[in-house]
Design a protein around this motif. Structure first.
Motif, short mmCIF file in Angstrom:
data_model
loop_
_atom_site.label_atom_id
_atom_site.label_comp_id
_atom_site.label_asym_id
_atom_site.label_seq_id
_atom_site.Cartn_x
_atom_site.Cartn_y
_atom_site.Cartn_z
N PRO A 25 6.59 53.20 48.14
CA PRO A 25 5.44 52.61 47.70
C PRO A 25 5.15 51.73 46.80
O PRO A 25 4.24 51.62 46.37
CB PRO A 25 4.42 53.60 48.85
CG PRO A 25 5.01 54.47 49.47
CD PRO A 25 6.46 54.54 48.73
N VAL A 26 5.20 53.37 45.64
CA VAL A 26 4.57 53.08 44.08
C VAL A 26 5.31 52.63 43.22
O VAL A 26 4.54 51.39 42.37
CB VAL A 26 5.29 54.75 43.38
CG1 VAL A 26 4.31 54.69 42.23
CG2 VAL A 26 3.81 55.65 43.91
N ILE A 27 6.71 52.74 44.18
CA ILE A 27 7.70 51.46 43.39
C ILE A 27 7.21 50.16 43.60
O ILE A 27 7.35 48.79 42.91
CB ILE A 27 8.90 51.45 43.26
CG1 ILE A 27 9.08 53.31 42.89
CG2 ILE A 27 9.94 50.79 43.06
CD1 ILE A 27 10.66 53.58 43.45
N VAL A 28 7.15 49.62 44.89
CA VAL A 28 6.86 48.34 45.79
C VAL A 28 5.21 48.20 44.73
O VAL A 28 4.35 46.90 44.13
CB VAL A 28 6.33 48.54 46.80
CG1 VAL A 28 6.11 47.17 46.97
CG2 VAL A 28 7.98 48.76 47.16
N MET A 29 4.32 48.93 44.66
CA MET A 29 2.85 48.55 43.63
C MET A 29 3.32 48.36 42.46
O MET A 29 2.82 47.09 42.08
CB MET A 29 2.14 49.94 43.84
CG MET A 29 0.49 49.66 43.40
SD MET A 29 -0.11 51.37 42.81
CE MET A 29 1.03 52.19 41.53
N VAL A 30 3.99 49.47 41.81
CA VAL A 30 4.40 48.34 40.22
C VAL A 30 5.18 47.48 40.38
O VAL A 30 5.05 46.80 39.27
CB VAL A 30 5.19 50.02 39.68
CG1 VAL A 30 6.01 49.43 38.21
CG2 VAL A 30 4.83 51.40 40.03
N LEU A 237 -4.16 48.48 38.50
CA LEU A 237 -4.88 49.16 37.82
C LEU A 237 -3.98 50.57 38.40
O LEU A 237 -4.06 51.50 37.59
CB LEU A 237 -6.17 48.98 37.86
CG LEU A 237 -7.16 50.32 37.95
CD1 LEU A 237 -7.31 50.52 36.58
CD2 LEU A 237 -8.37 50.16 39.21
N PHE A 238 -3.18 50.52 39.34
CA PHE A 238 -2.89 51.34 39.41
C PHE A 238 -1.78 52.05 38.85
O PHE A 238 -1.28 53.08 38.70
CB PHE A 238 -2.53 51.60 41.14
CG PHE A 238 -3.70 51.82 41.57
CD1 PHE A 238 -5.58 52.22 41.76
CD2 PHE A 238 -3.93 50.93 43.03
CE1 PHE A 238 -6.42 52.05 41.73
CE2 PHE A 238 -5.73 51.28 43.33
CZ PHE A 238 -6.62 51.94 43.40
N THR A 239 -0.53 51.25 38.69
CA THR A 239 0.74 51.08 37.95
C THR A 239 0.02 51.36 36.14
O THR A 239 0.66 52.93 36.35
CB THR A 239 0.77 49.47 37.32
OG1 THR A 239 1.13 49.41 38.86
CG2 THR A 239 1.75 49.58 36.74
N ILE A 240 -1.04 51.27 35.97
CA ILE A 240 -1.72 51.78 34.42
C ILE A 240 -1.94 53.16 34.74
O ILE A 240 -1.82 54.11 33.65
CB ILE A 240 -2.82 51.31 33.78
CG1 ILE A 240 -2.44 50.12 33.80
CG2 ILE A 240 -3.06 51.88 32.61
CD1 ILE A 240 -3.52 48.90 33.12
N ILE A 241 -3.07 53.55 36.27
CA ILE A 241 -2.87 55.04 36.03
C ILE A 241 -1.98 56.27 36.59
O ILE A 241 -2.03 57.14 35.70
CB ILE A 241 -4.09 54.96 36.99
CG1 ILE A 241 -5.27 54.80 36.53
CG2 ILE A 241 -3.99 56.45 37.69
CD1 ILE A 241 -6.60 54.29 38.54
N PHE A 242 -0.65 54.90 37.10
CA PHE A 242 0.63 56.21 37.42
C PHE A 242 1.23 56.34 36.10
O PHE A 242 1.45 56.99 36.06
CB PHE A 242 1.23 55.44 38.57
CG PHE A 242 2.49 56.43 38.87
CD1 PHE A 242 2.56 57.07 39.49
CD2 PHE A 242 3.88 55.58 38.51
CE1 PHE A 242 3.54 57.29 39.92
CE2 PHE A 242 4.92 55.37 38.60
CZ PHE A 242 4.98 56.95 39.33
N ALA A 243 1.06 55.40 35.19
CA ALA A 243 2.20 55.85 34.18
C ALA A 243 1.68 56.31 33.08
O ALA A 243 2.47 57.49 32.45
CB ALA A 243 2.37 54.14 33.81
N ALA A 250 4.78 64.59 31.78
CA ALA A 250 6.09 64.29 31.38
C ALA A 250 5.86 65.79 30.00
O ALA A 250 6.94 66.30 29.53
CB ALA A 250 7.04 63.08 31.32
N ALA A 251 4.74 65.11 29.36
CA ALA A 251 4.26 65.98 28.34
C ALA A 251 3.91 67.21 28.22
O ALA A 251 4.60 68.44 27.59
CB ALA A 251 3.37 65.29 27.64
N ILE A 252 3.58 67.86 29.31
CA ILE A 252 3.59 69.37 30.07
C ILE A 252 4.59 69.61 30.63
O ILE A 252 4.86 71.25 30.09
CB ILE A 252 2.45 69.26 30.86
CG1 ILE A 252 1.08 68.58 30.95
CG2 ILE A 252 2.31 70.43 31.63
CD1 ILE A 252 0.05 68.50 32.25
N ALA A 253 5.87 69.01 31.00
CA ALA A 253 7.57 69.94 31.00
C ALA A 253 7.68 70.47 30.07
O ALA A 253 8.54 71.22 29.92
CB ALA A 253 7.67 69.11 32.02
#
Length: 260
Positions: A25-30, A237-243, A250-253
């Motif tokens: 679903p996230v991929i479809v949204m993006v 908007l949600f694509t930006i939030i997800f990114a 990733a920075a924390i990891a």
């Protein structure tokens, strides 16, 4: 050995299926955030129009700011209360500690609608208007247990002798807590705070009950527009939030990996 390899392959395939199920679903949204066709039914052509419309939509930007402000204030309040509460539950011995330790878990197991209705009844009985202040209190109570659970594990892991050494060398409790304890539990504060921020930012039920026309959050705004359909601007908007969240994770990891 053959059975072990087969079990590992099945386990890996099962885990991959779970990831696919979660992220499709996230991929479809993006993908459809770049689709020129307003409908999400099929792809037409690539466009960035919805991103430009998003940044020119003052109402959308305002509800996003409202959600961010509410989440940040609630998270900071929960971190302050939760840090002191977790320290007291782990380090201090006092009457009623077991009861408090139990009660902090109650908001985690009861439905959100119970908290929302309880606060709605409380504000009505006290004559308090719904809005930002009431929402901050409700969100803080809602996310507080997650901070406490995370920090209790950090308090259980760190070396108490360092704290005792600071006190033996003449530092008082406040100095020791700020300069010795807080830096040691900082990863737990950050992890719990990130989780609490996500829960507060994402909350619909509590915010829907306690918001007013002057202060609406993003989830409430989206829910109210469901009958009209999801605008492609929401995908952008949600694509930006997800990114942003993906980069932060990733920075924390990477930082943890370098720390090791």
């Amino acid at each position: 050995m053959k059975n072990s390899k087969l079990v590992n392959k099945i386990t890996n395939a099962y885990v991959m299926l779970i990831y696919v199920f979660v992220f499709i679903p996230v991929i479809v949204m993006v993908a459809f955030s770049f689709n020129s066709l307003p409908s999400n039914q099929h792809w037409e052509s690539f466009t960035l129009d919805y991103y430009s419309k998003l940044f020119s939509d003052s109402e959308m930007i305002q509800v996003l700011i409202n959600s961010l402000t509410l989440a940040v204030v609630s998270t900071l309040a929960a971190i302050f209360i939760g840090t002191l509460g977790a320290y007291a539950l782990c380090r201090l011995k006092f009457k009623g500690r077991s009861f408090l330790n139990f009660m902090f878990f109650v908001p985690m197991v009861i439905p959100e609608i119970v908290i929302a209705v309880a606060f709605l009844g409380l504000t009505g009985a006290a004559g308090i208007s719904k809005g930002f202040g009431v929402m901050v209190c409700a969100h803080t109570i809602f996310i507080l247990p997650y901070i406490i659970v995370t920090l209790k594990s950090r308090f259980a892991d760190y070396d108490v002798s360092i704290e005792e050494a600071s006190l033996d060398l003449g530092a008082n409790q406040i100095y020791t807590f700020i300069h010795i304890i807080c830096p040691m539990i900082l990863p737990g504060i950050f992890t719990g705070g990130l989780m609490a921020f996500s829960l507060s930012f994402d909350d619909l039920i509590v915010s829907n009950f306690l918001s007013n026309t002057g202060y609406t959050t993003l989830p409430v705004k989206i829910y109210s527009n469901l009958k009209e359909g999801i605008s492609p601007e929401y995908n952008a908007l949600f694509t930006i939030i997800f990114a942003v969240m993906l980069i932060a994770t990733a920075a924390i990891a990477i930082k943890k990996k370098r720390g090791k």
